[in-house]
Design a protein around this motif. Structure first.
Motif, mmCIF file in Angstrom:
data_model
loop_
_atom_site.group_PDB
_atom_site.id
_atom_site.type_symbol
_atom_site.label_atom_id
_atom_site.label_comp_id
_atom_site.label_asym_id
_atom_site.label_seq_id
_atom_site.Cartn_x
_atom_site.Cartn_y
_atom_site.Cartn_z
ATOM 1 N N ARG A 185 0.831 -1.205 0.000
ATOM 2 C CA ARG A 185 0.000 0.000 0.000
ATOM 3 C C ARG A 185 0.868 1.259 0.000
ATOM 4 N NH1 ARG A 185 -4.574 -1.855 4.483
ATOM 5 N NH2 ARG A 185 -5.698 -3.308 3.106
ATOM 6 N N ARG A 186 1.954 1.202 0.752
ATOM 7 C CA ARG A 186 2.860 2.355 0.800
ATOM 8 C C ARG A 186 3.452 2.628 -0.578
ATOM 9 N NH1 ARG A 186 8.515 3.239 2.642
ATOM 10 N NH2 ARG A 186 8.576 5.258 3.715
ATOM 11 N N VAL B 27 0.758 4.322 -2.751
ATOM 12 C CA VAL B 27 0.536 5.711 -2.365
ATOM 13 C C VAL B 27 1.699 6.586 -2.822
ATOM 14 C CG1 VAL B 27 0.345 7.293 -0.414
ATOM 15 C CG2 VAL B 27 -0.963 5.163 -0.420
ATOM 16 N N GLN B 28 2.926 6.130 -2.608
ATOM 17 C CA GLN B 28 4.101 6.918 -3.008
ATOM 18 C C GLN B 28 4.145 7.103 -4.522
ATOM 19 O OE1 GLN B 28 6.981 4.365 -1.160
ATOM 20 N NE2 GLN B 28 7.192 5.674 0.655
ATOM 21 N N LEU C 217 1.558 7.061 -6.571
ATOM 22 C CA LEU C 217 0.490 7.983 -6.951
ATOM 23 C C LEU C 217 0.870 9.426 -6.635
ATOM 24 C CD1 LEU C 217 -2.702 6.023 -5.834
ATOM 25 C CD2 LEU C 217 -1.891 6.419 -8.176
ATOM 26 N N LEU C 218 1.539 9.659 -5.502
ATOM 27 C CA LEU C 218 1.974 11.011 -5.158
ATOM 28 C C LEU C 218 3.008 11.528 -6.153
ATOM 29 C CD1 LEU C 218 2.285 10.857 -1.264
ATOM 30 C CD2 LEU C 218 0.713 12.274 -2.593
#
Length: 333
Positions: A74-75, A78-79, A81-82
């Motif tokens: 998940r991390r 998220v990273q 996508l950022l």
């Protein structure tokens, strides 16, 4: 996760190292010519996409089951996508509002795709980067490092200018050059007839203007009134102002009275977009350079943002995030 190759890094992270020599070359080109070909970024962007897809398959278990913990998967998402969804558009937005050049925006987009998460490199039993920011978005670390390098640039200029004994606001953003050498430089004049300015004539625009009217700086200084009062009847194509493509001995078909257009500034700029130069900026810059008593002017060479980006990349790969390390040292991170 992907296994280490040569005991140094995963396959995707080794691919990403191609960015270091590519950015070194781009930084050199930006210093020397202020021009970076578009073909510089496409191969590097392709490498970044391949590395990102490779990592995605390995981390998420898209093809085969993975032992990567759910939190880490998940991390990673998220990273990524950022980086791709925030950092990359940021480069485009700053280009659209005039904060970056086109090459700067393409470089930022390339970094956002190639370096969404922190890579890891093992050298002599030590792991690099040494310091990872809590957010873990590596492209953001590269950019924050670049900003830190850029902030140090005015201090470096001031220290270099101190031995000249001239204490002026220009010493923090520019350097003096002889008038005769202005057309061999990149940057912007920091002077008008009224004194210091940060919005002086762009030297690329100056070269374009001189080529357009079939003249050179020596001729302009020798006969400023003739240049001020006339416009060319058959102007040349001005080019883009690059030094290596500038015609230093252009020809023109003659001239006529300029009427209400001193230096032919409006005629030139109505026909050509010279990097946003206004008639007033052009006239003021020409007046400064045409003054026979002026032997030296201050120019701002600027710092092409690709240069601090390259330095920021090298520092990020080896040390990590400088800004967060400093904040951490003061207990602020």
């Amino acid at each position: 996760m992907s296994s280490l190759l040569f005991g140094t890094a995963t396959g995707p992270d080794l691919l990403r190292l191609a960015a270091v020599p590519a950015f070194a070359w781009a930084a050199y080109r930006d210093i020397e010519t202020r021009r970076i070909p578009n073909r510089t970024w496409l191969p590097l962007l392709a490498v970044g996409i391949i590395a990102l897809l490779w990592d995605t398959v390995a981390v998420t278990g898209f093809v085969t089951p993975t032992e990567v913990p759910t939190f880490e998967r998940r991390r990673f998402v998220v990273q990524t996508l950022l980086s791709v969804g925030f950092v990359a558009p940021l480069g485009y937005i700053f280009w659209r509002i005039g904060g970056f050049g086109g090459a700067d925006a393409k470089a930022i987009i390339t970094l956002a795709v190639a370096f969404p998460v922190y890579p890891t490199y093992y050298v002599f039993q030590s792991a690099y980067p040494l310091y990872e920011a809590p957010l873990g978005v590596f492209s953001f670390t590269i950019l924050s490092n670049a900003v830190v390098v850029g902030l140090a640039y005015p201090l470096v200029l001031a220290v270099r200018n101190l031995p000249r004994g001239e204490i002026t606001p220009a010493m923090f953003i520019g350097r003096p050059v002889s008038v005769s050498a202005v057309t061999t430089e990149y940057g912007r004049l920091l002077e008008t007839p009224d004194g210091f300015t940060r919005g002086g004539l762009d030297i690329d625009a100056l070269r374009m203007y001189l080529q357009w009217r079939g003249s050179d700086l020596e001729s302009l200084r020798a006969a400023p009134d003739d240049h001020r009062r006339t416009v060319p009847t058959d102007p040349n194509r001005p080019g883009d102002g690059a030094i290596d493509e500038w015609d230093t001995s252009p020809e023109t078909g003659g001239s006529v009275a300029a009427a209400d257009d001193p230096w032919g500034a409006e005629m030139f700029l109505d026909a050509h977009d010279a990097y946003g130069t206004t008639p007033e900026q052009l006239r003021e810059g020409l007046a400064v350079l045409a003054d026979a008593e002026t032997e030296q002017v201050w120019i701002s060479p600027g710092i092409p943002f690709i240069v601090p980006m390259f330095v920021g990349l090298v520092v990020a790969v080896t040390y990590g995030d400088v800004l967060f390390a400093v904040l951490d040292a003061f207990g602020l991170a």
